[in-house]
Design a protein around this motif. Structure first.
Motif, PDB file in Angstrom:
ATOM      1  N   PHE A  92      24.521   7.949  62.419  1.00  0.00           N
ATOM      2  CA  PHE A  92      26.128   7.939  63.230  1.00  0.00           C
ATOM      3  C   PHE A  92      25.735   9.664  63.433  1.00  0.00           C
ATOM      4  O   PHE A  92      25.817   9.932  65.140  1.00  0.00           O
ATOM      5  CB  PHE A  92      26.993   7.865  62.375  1.00  0.00           C
ATOM      6  N   ALA A  93      25.071  10.485  63.074  1.00  0.00           N
ATOM      7  CA  ALA A  93      24.828  11.564  63.993  1.00  0.00           C
ATOM      8  C   ALA A  93      23.873  11.557  65.305  1.00  0.00           C
ATOM      9  O   ALA A  93      23.777  12.171  66.048  1.00  0.00           O
ATOM     10  CB  ALA A  93      24.453  13.139  63.351  1.00  0.00           C
ATOM     11  N   ALA A  94      23.134  10.805  65.184  1.00  0.00           N
ATOM     12  CA  ALA A  94      21.587  10.574  65.920  1.00  0.00           C
ATOM     13  C   ALA A  94      22.546   9.539  67.138  1.00  0.00           C
ATOM     14  O   ALA A  94      21.749   9.982  68.038  1.00  0.00           O
ATOM     15  CB  ALA A  94      20.470   9.706  65.482  1.00  0.00           C
ATOM     16  N   MET A  95      23.411   8.015  66.669  1.00  0.00           N
ATOM     17  CA  MET A  95      24.328   7.899  67.701  1.00  0.00           C
ATOM     18  C   MET A  95      25.316   9.178  68.694  1.00  0.00           C
ATOM     19  O   MET A  95      25.254   8.275  69.737  1.00  0.00           O
ATOM     20  CB  MET A  95      25.258   6.787  66.570  1.00  0.00           C
ATOM     21  N   VAL A  96      25.656   9.728  67.631  1.00  0.00           N
ATOM     22  CA  VAL A  96      26.177  10.577  68.864  1.00  0.00           C
ATOM     23  C   VAL A  96      25.652  12.042  69.319  1.00  0.00           C
ATOM     24  O   VAL A  96      27.076  12.184  70.063  1.00  0.00           O
ATOM     25  CB  VAL A  96      27.998  11.083  68.315  1.00  0.00           C
ATOM     26  N   THR A 117      34.944   6.496  64.741  1.00  0.00           N
ATOM     27  CA  THR A 117      34.976   8.230  64.807  1.00  0.00           C
ATOM     28  C   THR A 117      34.032   8.280  65.427  1.00  0.00           C
ATOM     29  O   THR A 117      34.088   9.666  66.096  1.00  0.00           O
ATOM     30  CB  THR A 117      34.075   7.421  63.208  1.00  0.00           C
ATOM     31  N   ALA A 118      33.267   7.106  66.387  1.00  0.00           N
ATOM     32  CA  ALA A 118      32.166   7.881  67.405  1.00  0.00           C
ATOM     33  C   ALA A 118      33.830   8.551  68.680  1.00  0.00           C
ATOM     34  O   ALA A 118      33.251   8.767  69.707  1.00  0.00           O
ATOM     35  CB  ALA A 118      31.261   6.902  67.968  1.00  0.00           C
ATOM     36  N   ALA A 119      34.518   7.373  68.175  1.00  0.00           N
ATOM     37  CA  ALA A 119      35.913   8.551  69.790  1.00  0.00           C
ATOM     38  C   ALA A 119      36.246   9.414  69.337  1.00  0.00           C
ATOM     39  O   ALA A 119      36.248   9.732  70.819  1.00  0.00           O
ATOM     40  CB  ALA A 119      36.561   7.159  69.853  1.00  0.00           C
ATOM     41  N   ILE A 131      36.266  14.908  70.798  1.00  0.00           N
ATOM     42  CA  ILE A 131      36.269  16.659  69.784  1.00  0.00           C
ATOM     43  C   ILE A 131      35.057  17.317  70.864  1.00  0.00           C
ATOM     44  O   ILE A 131      35.214  18.567  71.659  1.00  0.00           O
ATOM     45  CB  ILE A 131      35.948  16.763  68.719  1.00  0.00           C
ATOM     46  N   ARG A 132      34.371  17.104  71.548  1.00  0.00           N
ATOM     47  CA  ARG A 132      33.468  17.856  72.413  1.00  0.00           C
ATOM     48  C   ARG A 132      33.580  17.312  73.715  1.00  0.00           C
ATOM     49  O   ARG A 132      34.056  18.980  74.234  1.00  0.00           O
ATOM     50  CB  ARG A 132      31.924  16.343  72.318  1.00  0.00           C
ATOM     51  N   SER A 133      35.190  16.771  74.823  1.00  0.00           N
ATOM     52  CA  SER A 133      35.274  17.162  75.656  1.00  0.00           C
ATOM     53  C   SER A 133      36.032  17.926  75.983  1.00  0.00           C
ATOM     54  O   SER A 133      36.573  18.828  76.555  1.00  0.00           O
ATOM     55  CB  SER A 133      36.390  15.953  75.444  1.00  0.00           C
ATOM     56  N   ALA A 134      36.972  17.892  74.520  1.00  0.00           N
ATOM     57  CA  ALA A 134      37.869  19.038  74.192  1.00  0.00           C
ATOM     58  C   ALA A 134      37.085  20.655  74.725  1.00  0.00           C
ATOM     59  O   ALA A 134      38.114  21.481  74.903  1.00  0.00           O
ATOM     60  CB  ALA A 134      38.858  18.941  73.190  1.00  0.00           C
TER      61      ALA A 134
END
Length: 194
Positions: free
Chosen positions: A68-72, A105-107, A112-115
């Motif tokens: 999951f971490a690699a994907m995001v 969870t990716a969404a 979070i990153r956009s904010a």
């Protein structure tokens, strides 16, 4: 939803290979140091917009934290930190105790990153997420946060402009003063008021 062919996936994640086996659940092979773990996964197709200028289509099912971490595009430690801070829901646990993630969870990670890129703190982001999780649209709250951030930016710009003027004045002063004339008690007469 029927399983989509693995060929619909965009760039593969290093160390991850998806293979279709006669319309059965796919096998997810993940390279871990010198050994390979195999795990059966129920897979569906998800599109995840990582807000990096491209969209990623890949097969998403149950994923362990490393996958999951690699994907995001974040370290696993960051994912765990977000969970501890209440930014991400607690993941489902597999019978062996491993965290299991899915595409939904990716969404939230993308949000979070956009904010964060808009200058919001993790506490402010958690407040926004809590409003949404309680069924309220947080848009007016977000607008007021952004309005305050913009006011802070303007105030900081004024401070930086004043600092720029001070630095320019000190540099002009440094060109007029001679190092040999600097008294020992002043430490440096460029920074000592006349």
């Amino acid at each position: 939803m029927p399983n989509a062919p693995a060929s619909t996936a965009a760039k593969p994640i290093p160390g991850v290979r998806l293979a279709m086996r006669h319309h059965h659940p796919q096998l997810l092979d993940t390279q871990r140091t010198s050994r390979t773990k195999r795990q059966k996964c129920d897979v569906h197709l998800a599109t995840i917009d990582l807000d990096l200028g491209f969209k990623v289509k890949r097969e998403v099912g149950k994923m362990l934290i490393g996958e999951f971490a690699a994907m995001v595009g974040l370290p696993g430690q960051t994912i765990r930190f977000y969970e501890r801070k209440g930014l991400l829901p607690c993941p489902r646990r597999e019978p062996n105790g491993y965290r299991s993630y899915d595409g939904s969870t990716a969404a939230r990670v993308q949000f979070i990153r956009s904010a964060q890129s808009a200058g919001l703190t993790l506490g402010e982001i958690r407040g926004i997420i809590e409003l949404r999780d309680h069924g309220d649209a947080p848009c007016s709250h977000v607008a007021s946060l952004l309005d305050r951030k913009l006011a802070d930016v303007h105030a900081r710009q004024r401070e930086l402009s004043a600092l720029k003027s001070d630095l320019e004045h000190l540099l002009q002063r440094s060109r007029r003063l001679q190092p040999g004339d600097c008294p020992e008690t002043a430490i440096c007469h460029i920074l000592t008021p006349p």
